[in-house]
Design an enzyme around this catalytic site. Structure first.
Site, short mmCIF file in Angstrom:
data_model
loop_
_atom_site.label_atom_id
_atom_site.label_comp_id
_atom_site.label_asym_id
_atom_site.label_seq_id
_atom_site.Cartn_x
_atom_site.Cartn_y
_atom_site.Cartn_z
NE ARG A 15 -3.74 -0.56 2.20
CZ ARG A 15 -4.85 -0.86 2.87
NH1 ARG A 15 -5.47 0.10 3.55
NH2 ARG A 15 -5.33 -2.08 2.87
CB SER A 99 -9.09 -0.63 2.22
OG SER A 99 -10.14 -0.83 3.13
CG HIS A 100 -9.96 2.72 5.29
ND1 HIS A 100 -9.58 1.43 5.53
CD2 HIS A 100 -9.15 3.50 6.04
CE1 HIS A 100 -8.58 1.42 6.41
NE2 HIS A 100 -8.30 2.67 6.73
CE LYS A 109 -7.42 -4.98 1.55
NZ LYS A 109 -8.77 -4.93 2.14
CG ASP A 243 -14.33 -1.14 3.64
OD1 ASP A 243 -15.08 -1.85 2.96
OD2 ASP A 243 -13.24 -1.56 4.08
CG ASP A 245 -11.67 -3.06 0.26
OD1 ASP A 245 -12.18 -2.42 1.21
OD2 ASP A 245 -10.82 -3.95 0.43
CG ASP A 247 -12.71 -5.56 3.00
OD1 ASP A 247 -13.06 -4.40 3.28
OD2 ASP A 247 -11.55 -5.99 3.16
NE ARG A 248 -12.94 -1.97 7.08
CZ ARG A 248 -12.67 -0.81 7.70
NH1 ARG A 248 -12.80 -0.70 9.01
NH2 ARG A 248 -12.28 0.23 7.01
CG HIS A 331 -12.15 -6.84 8.58
ND1 HIS A 331 -12.16 -6.90 7.21
CD2 HIS A 331 -11.38 -5.78 8.90
CE1 HIS A 331 -11.41 -5.92 6.72
NE2 HIS A 331 -10.94 -5.22 7.72
#
Length: 454
Positions: A15, A99-100, A109, A243, A245, A247-248, A331
């Site tokens: 990242r 992500s965020h 990832k 978020d 991407d 995933d949360r 998560h």
């Protein structure tokens, strides 16, 4: 470019800022290294909606193909959609997302076949070493027979798989406001919710990696404000925020009040245990609420407490054959989803639980929200070890108080506990406290903070 990989290769992913810290040329080297380290004949690659994602993703794919791997590109997807593809196709995968993080960031990832995580101890350190060597000595020539690039659509299969795991066909009609934050939830939610007895009120579904409305980070309360206002205005049954991407997922009730991720963990744990005949192991990290292990035991399950961090949760999921795992950061991990995290599946469980009874969400989750928590409080300190030692000295030997060192230092009594963890990247100590009531929590929190900041 001259790249400092120590700044962009993190514990669990890659990242950094594009193009200052990394670019498409470096992404190509990461692709080649990923193919070489995994030894895979084929991999799958996807990306989010950030402006830099398509170019980085394609460069990575070409790098992997140069090392002989056939690459399936699934294009725009959420992180859990990439995990679905990795699991369903049984291929190692790479997801391009930050992500965020703000718009100028991007990342990768990585996972092995079956969505098994790749971190420092499971391949990421080897990938970094290869890339650093190639940066210094030059990249290797493509293999004699390079791999191919092909595209595949996975969104509808992903949505169907999720719907096969939670039965929503007989729930009462619900009205739900969803804030996608201009992230990948705007891409996945319409397909996953299609045909369900739901009235969807979309917020910020336009894919825009510059995040024009608010950061796609619902863990920050400021980014939930729009959703909290909209839910009661719409007369909706609940609100869900994803978020960047997707995933949360974060949930607010019919009043717009946030529902603790620990309460969601407990609710989903009870449902997953019921699906498995009242048996099974549930993983939770050590700063989730005490409600979680209590509910797991009440429903016949076995709770297992872990360190904070998805690599620890996933490792314990695999080691224990756990059916479900949850974290305070929203998560949620499912055995039926290759032990990977998926906020969308957790959201479907909440909708099924709410729609399967007549009461409002606030009443439903009250049974899973039994304590008062402080939230995470960060303090900058000069010497993390010295402050932790001071806390140990202050509490060690007190009647009815126990201490453990699973992750930082946890101090616990019959009706309260707190944990203090050092940050791995900053001179911070992170405090989380919980107690049976507000007054006790405030007392314990302030007592601990006085020592930390003393």
């Amino acid at each position: 470019m001259t790249a400092d990989l120590s700044q962009i290769v993190k514990a669990y992913d890659v990242r950094g800022v594009v193009p200052d810290q990394w670019d498409e040329a470096l992404a190509g080297l990461f692709g080649a290294a990923f193919a070489q380290v995994t030894g895979a004949a084929a991999i799958v690659v996807g990306h989010d909606m950030r402006p830099s994602s398509p170019g980085l993703s394609r460069a990575f794919a070409r790098g992997a193909a140069d090392r002989g791997a056939d690459v399936t590109e699934i294009g725009l997807c959420s992180t859990d959609q990439l995990y679905y593809a990795s699991g369903a196709l049984n291929l190692p995968g790479a997801m391009f997302t930050a992500s965020h993080n703000p718009a100028q960031y991007n990342g990768i990832k990585l996972c092995r076949a079956g969505a098994a995580p790749v971190g420092q101890d499971t391949g990421l350190a080897q990938i970094r070493e290869l890339v650093e060597r190639w940066l210094a000595e030059g990249a290797p020539d493509p293999v004699h027979r390079p791999g191919t690039l092909s595209s595949r659509e996975t969104l509808e299969d992903y949505a169907a798989h999720l719907r096969s795991l939670v039965d929503l066909t007989s729930i009462r009609p619900l009205k739900v406001v969803v804030d996608a934050g201009n992230g990948m939830g705007g891409h996945t939610v319409p397909s996953v919710f299609a045909g369900l007895p739901l009235t969807l009120v979309p917020m910020y579904f336009e894919l825009d990696g510059t995040f024009p409305n608010h950061e796609a980070n619902p863990l920050d309360p400021a980014n939930l404000v729009d959703l909290q206002k909209r839910v009661p205005v719409e007369g909706a049954d609940l609100g869900i925020a994803f978020d960047g991407d997707a995933d949360r997922c974060f949930v607010v009730d019919e009043h717009g009040d946030p529902v603790s991720p620990s309460a969601i963990t407990a609710l989903v744990a009870a449902r997953e245990l019921a699906r498995n005949g009242g048996k099974g192991t549930v993983i939770h990290n050590l700063i989730t609420s005490r409600t979680v292990p209590e509910v797991v035991k009440e429903n016949g399950g076995t709770p297992v407490r872990t360190r904070v961090g998805h690599s620890f949760i996933k490792a314990e999921m695999a080691r224990n054959g756990a059916i479900f795992g949850g974290e305070h950061s929203a998560h949620y991990y499912f055995k039926d989803f290759w032990n990977a995290d998926t906020g969308m599946l957790a959201a479907l469980h909440v909708l099924a639980a709410l729609g399967g009874q007549e009461g409002p969400l606030s009443a439903l989750v009250a049974q899973y929200d039994r304590y008062t928590g402080s939230g995470e409080i960060n303090s900058t300190v000069a010497d993390q070890s010295a402050r932790l030692a001071a806390i140990r000295t202050a509490y060690e030997g007190r009647p009815g108080v126990t201490l453990d060192d699973l992750d930082g230092l946890t101090v616990a009594a019959a009706d309260w506990w707190f944990n203090v963890r050092p940050s791995n990247t900053e001179p911070l100590l992170r405090l989380n406290a919980e107690a049976k009531d507000e007054a006790t929590m405030t007392k314990i929190r302030d007592e601990a903070l006085a020592i930390i900041r003393g």
